[in-house]
Design a protein around this motif. Structure first.
Motif, PDB file in Angstrom:
ATOM      1  N   ILE A   1      50.206  45.000  34.487  1.00 13.97           N
ATOM      2  CA  ILE A   1      50.285  45.075  35.946  1.00 13.97           C
ATOM      3  C   ILE A   1      48.878  45.293  36.460  1.00 13.97           C
ATOM      4  O   ILE A   1      48.246  46.307  36.140  1.00 13.97           O
ATOM      5  N   PRO A   2      48.315  44.338  37.224  1.00 21.46           N
ATOM      6  CA  PRO A   2      46.935  44.506  37.697  1.00 21.46           C
ATOM      7  C   PRO A   2      46.829  45.598  38.745  1.00 21.46           C
ATOM      8  O   PRO A   2      47.691  45.741  39.608  1.00 21.46           O
ATOM      9  N   ILE A   3      45.774  46.380  38.636  1.00 26.33           N
ATOM     10  CA  ILE A   3      45.452  47.408  39.628  1.00 26.33           C
ATOM     11  C   ILE A   3      43.960  47.283  39.902  1.00 26.33           C
ATOM     12  O   ILE A   3      43.136  47.573  39.037  1.00 26.33           O
ATOM     13  N   GLY A   4      43.576  46.860  41.106  1.00 24.35           N
ATOM     14  CA  GLY A   4      42.157  46.680  41.402  1.00 24.35           C
ATOM     15  C   GLY A   4      41.562  45.671  40.433  1.00 24.35           C
ATOM     16  O   GLY A   4      42.091  44.583  40.243  1.00 24.35           O
TER      17      GLY A   4
ATOM     18  N   VAL B   1      48.673  44.553  51.667  1.00 24.85           N
ATOM     19  CA  VAL B   1      47.603  45.513  51.942  1.00 24.85           C
ATOM     20  C   VAL B   1      46.270  44.790  51.835  1.00 24.85           C
ATOM     21  O   VAL B   1      46.185  43.677  51.306  1.00 24.85           O
ATOM     22  N   ALA B   2      45.202  45.440  52.358  1.00 27.66           N
ATOM     23  CA  ALA B   2      43.880  44.819  52.283  1.00 27.66           C
ATOM     24  C   ALA B   2      43.416  44.743  50.839  1.00 27.66           C
ATOM     25  O   ALA B   2      43.002  43.689  50.369  1.00 27.66           O
ATOM     26  N   ARG B   3      43.482  45.867  50.123  1.00 28.90           N
ATOM     27  CA  ARG B   3      43.162  45.842  48.697  1.00 28.90           C
ATOM     28  C   ARG B   3      43.497  47.184  48.068  1.00 28.90           C
ATOM     29  O   ARG B   3      43.587  48.207  48.748  1.00 28.90           O
ATOM     30  N   VAL B   4      43.675  47.172  46.759  1.00 25.22           N
ATOM     31  CA  VAL B   4      43.897  48.391  45.987  1.00 25.22           C
ATOM     32  C   VAL B   4      42.547  48.984  45.618  1.00 25.22           C
ATOM     33  O   VAL B   4      41.648  48.260  45.174  1.00 25.22           O
TER      34      VAL B   4
ATOM     35  N   ASP C   1      43.517  37.077  52.996  1.00 20.82           N
ATOM     36  CA  ASP C   1      42.732  37.975  52.148  1.00 20.82           C
ATOM     37  C   ASP C   1      43.491  39.279  51.971  1.00 20.82           C
ATOM     38  O   ASP C   1      43.716  40.015  52.938  1.00 20.82           O
ATOM     39  N   GLY C   2      43.926  39.578  50.776  1.00 24.51           N
ATOM     40  CA  GLY C   2      44.643  40.825  50.534  1.00 24.51           C
ATOM     41  C   GLY C   2      45.369  40.820  49.213  1.00 24.51           C
ATOM     42  O   GLY C   2      45.199  39.917  48.382  1.00 24.51           O
ATOM     43  N   GLN C   3      46.179  41.844  49.021  1.00 31.53           N
ATOM     44  CA  GLN C   3      47.002  41.973  47.820  1.00 31.53           C
ATOM     45  C   GLN C   3      48.416  42.362  48.228  1.00 31.53           C
ATOM     46  O   GLN C   3      48.647  42.868  49.335  1.00 31.53           O
ATOM     47  N   VAL C   4      49.351  42.114  47.327  1.00 30.87           N
ATOM     48  CA  VAL C   4      50.760  42.392  47.594  1.00 30.87           C
ATOM     49  C   VAL C   4      51.243  43.455  46.627  1.00 30.87           C
ATOM     50  O   VAL C   4      51.110  43.298  45.404  1.00 30.87           O
TER      51      VAL C   4
ATOM     52  N   GLY D   1      56.786  53.876  41.945  1.00 36.85           N
ATOM     53  CA  GLY D   1      57.563  53.122  42.917  1.00 36.85           C
ATOM     54  C   GLY D   1      57.137  51.684  43.073  1.00 36.85           C
ATOM     55  O   GLY D   1      57.670  50.975  43.929  1.00 36.85           O
ATOM     56  N   LEU D   2      56.149  51.240  42.253  1.00 40.72           N
ATOM     57  CA  LEU D   2      55.662  49.873  42.344  1.00 40.72           C
ATOM     58  C   LEU D   2      56.187  49.030  41.195  1.00 40.72           C
ATOM     59  O   LEU D   2      56.184  49.465  40.034  1.00 40.72           O
ATOM     60  N   GLU D   3      56.617  47.832  41.519  1.00 38.05           N
ATOM     61  CA  GLU D   3      57.067  46.895  40.497  1.00 38.05           C
ATOM     62  C   GLU D   3      55.875  46.144  39.920  1.00 38.05           C
ATOM     63  O   GLU D   3      55.757  45.965  38.710  1.00 38.05           O
ATOM     64  N   CYS D   4      54.969  45.700  40.781  1.00 37.92           N
ATOM     65  CA  CYS D   4      53.771  45.003  40.338  1.00 37.92           C
ATOM     66  C   CYS D   4      52.808  44.862  41.515  1.00 37.92           C
ATOM     67  O   CYS D   4      53.162  45.139  42.664  1.00 37.92           O
ATOM     68  N   VAL D   5      51.587  44.448  41.201  1.00 37.61           N
ATOM     69  CA  VAL D   5      50.565  44.170  42.203  1.00 37.61           C
ATOM     70  C   VAL D   5      50.151  42.714  42.036  1.00 37.61           C
ATOM     71  O   VAL D   5      49.793  42.292  40.933  1.00 37.61           O
ATOM     72  N   LEU D   6      50.186  41.943  43.132  1.00 34.39           N
ATOM     73  CA  LEU D   6      49.919  40.512  43.066  1.00 34.39           C
ATOM     74  C   LEU D   6      48.814  40.138  44.050  1.00 34.39           C
ATOM     75  O   LEU D   6      48.652  40.797  45.083  1.00 34.39           O
ATOM     76  N   PRO D   7      48.063  39.081  43.768  1.00 32.59           N
ATOM     77  CA  PRO D   7      47.139  38.570  44.786  1.00 32.59           C
ATOM     78  C   PRO D   7      47.924  37.911  45.907  1.00 32.59           C
ATOM     79  O   PRO D   7      49.018  37.375  45.694  1.00 32.59           O
TER      80      PRO D   7
END
Length: 416
Positions: A191-194, A373-376, A356-359, A319-325
């Protein structure tokens, strides 16, 4: 005959591989007892023992000296005698057939350290073959059991050699202390974070070191294995391409394998100190550390992700399933697997550019929502901050003094 191919300024030199102990970077200063004559250039420490360093340029012409940034110290051994030799570069190891070594000087002059030459089958260069025994005798400077330890003790190299696991990490090989390597597993789902990532390992959150932090030319797609390192109860994942073998080396920054390949020995303590996200692995999922006094707030018992929305906000990692671009400007829904998720844009109104952001895919029970969101920014591991309340708001505080930062906490699952 296996030779180490090196360069001393403009001279190509071959040294019997069995005489080469290690290559060391040149220290900024080379302290040495003052001498009126001789080729002694200084002293380096090797295995806790001072080793004299010889500079051949003080005896013979070696041509124009190269950029000092390339210079290294090659630690050599002749029997019980250990000494260092200043070299400009180390090219690797080459195998030369016995008939490929030609003796040119037959006078047996004790003041000369080169009498034979060989042609490198790899580069085609003519190598002057160094007589290490003559070099030690002529320099009259070496360290050994007679000078540094009783003859009944093993030499320093035998005492200080450690076993490393060799791992293929792209253009370099990594040497990981065997005792720090917990296991090597197929690369799990990440799971990507930053700019990093994390995964689950034996019920614990495991931060993964970005491949580029180990080798700028390495990408995540090239790594199909994950080496898990442990230290003081914490764990880190290191992406690698393959496992090689076990090997013994003297601890240093860079050494060379039997086939001449460069091996970067990993300082596990320094690696963990440089990657504070290793604290994610401190507790099993759901476990809570001991809490402190009420005045200071209680330690956070779970990891939090800090992201930028209309402000810097923290939300529980669990509480997060994943982080996506973010792929394009967000609409009312977003396709995620076989589901259409409702989209909530948490960025400031008029955020530009719109794509421009992340999900952050958040969950609440069986429900999921895509929060844009703008970014992690970072991860706060369990126990890495302190929770407190201010009015009706809940906050998490990290650091101390001038480095202290506070973040409002939200539960993104409430948007489901």
């Amino acid at each position: 005959m296996r030779l180490a191919e090196v360069r001393i300024d403009a001279v190509d030199v071959g040294i019997a591989a069995q005489a080469v102990v290690q290559a060391l970077p040149l220290p900024q200063t080379l302290a040495a007892p003052p001498r009126r004559a001789g080729a002694l250039a200084g002293v380096v420490e090797h295995g806790g023992v001072p080793v004299p360093v010889v500079d051949l340029a003080r005896w013979v012409g070696t041509g124009a000296r190269q950029d000092g940034r390339e210079t290294r110290i090659l630690v050599l051994r002749d029997g019980d005698r250990t000494l260092g030799l200043r070299v400009s570069a180390v090219s690797g190891l080459v195998d030369v057939a016995p008939e490929g070594i030609t003796r040119l000087h037959h006078d047996d002059d004790a003041d000369e350290v080169f009498h034979s030459v060989a042609r490198s089958p790899e580069t085609g260069r003519v190598l002057s073959v160094l007589d290490v025994g003559r070099l030690a005798t002529l320099a009259c400077a070496w360290s050994g059991p007679a000078a540094s330890a009783p003859a009944t003790e093993p030499p320093p190299a035998a005492r200080d050699t450690r076993t490393y696991a060799l791992l293929d990490a792209g253009t370099v090989r990594l040497g990981v202390p065997a005792g720090a390597l917990a296991e090597v597993i197929p690369m799990p789902a990440r799971i990507p974070i930053g700019d990093g990532a994390w995964c689950t390992w034996h019920g614990r959150h495991l931060a993964i070191v970005p491949p580029a932090a180990l080798d700028p030319g390495l990408t995540a797609e090239q790594c199909n294995l994950l080496a898990v390192l442990e230290r003081d109860g914490l764990a880190l994942g290191v992406p690698v391409r393959a496992t090689l073998r076990l090997a013994d080396f003297m601890p240093a920054v860079t050494v060379y394998d039997d086939d001449g390949a460069e091996v970067r020995l990993v300082d596990v303590a320094a690696l963990f100190a440089a990657r504070p996200e290793a604290a994610l692995s401190r507790h099993a999922h759901g476990a809570a550390p001991a809490t402190g006094g009420a005045d200071a707030g209680r330690p956070n018992d779970a990891a939090y992700v800090v992201f930028e929305a209309d402000d810097l906000v923290a939300t529980p990692l669990a509480g997060l399933e994943c982080v996506l671009p973010l792929a394009g400007a967000p609409g009312a829904t977003m396709r995620w697997g076989d589901r259409a998720l409702p989209v909530v844009d948490l960025r400031r109104p008029g955020h530009a550019p719109a794509d421009d952001g992340q999900v952050l895919v958040a969950r609440a029970g069986v429900h999921r929502v895509a929060c844009v969101v703008a970014r992690v920014h970072l991860i706060i591991p369990a126990g890495g901050g302190r929770m407190y309340r201010l009015g009706a708001g809940a906050f998490i505080m990290t650091g101390d003094g001038r480095a202290r930062a506070s973040y409002r906490t939200v539960d993104l699952g409430t948007y489901c």
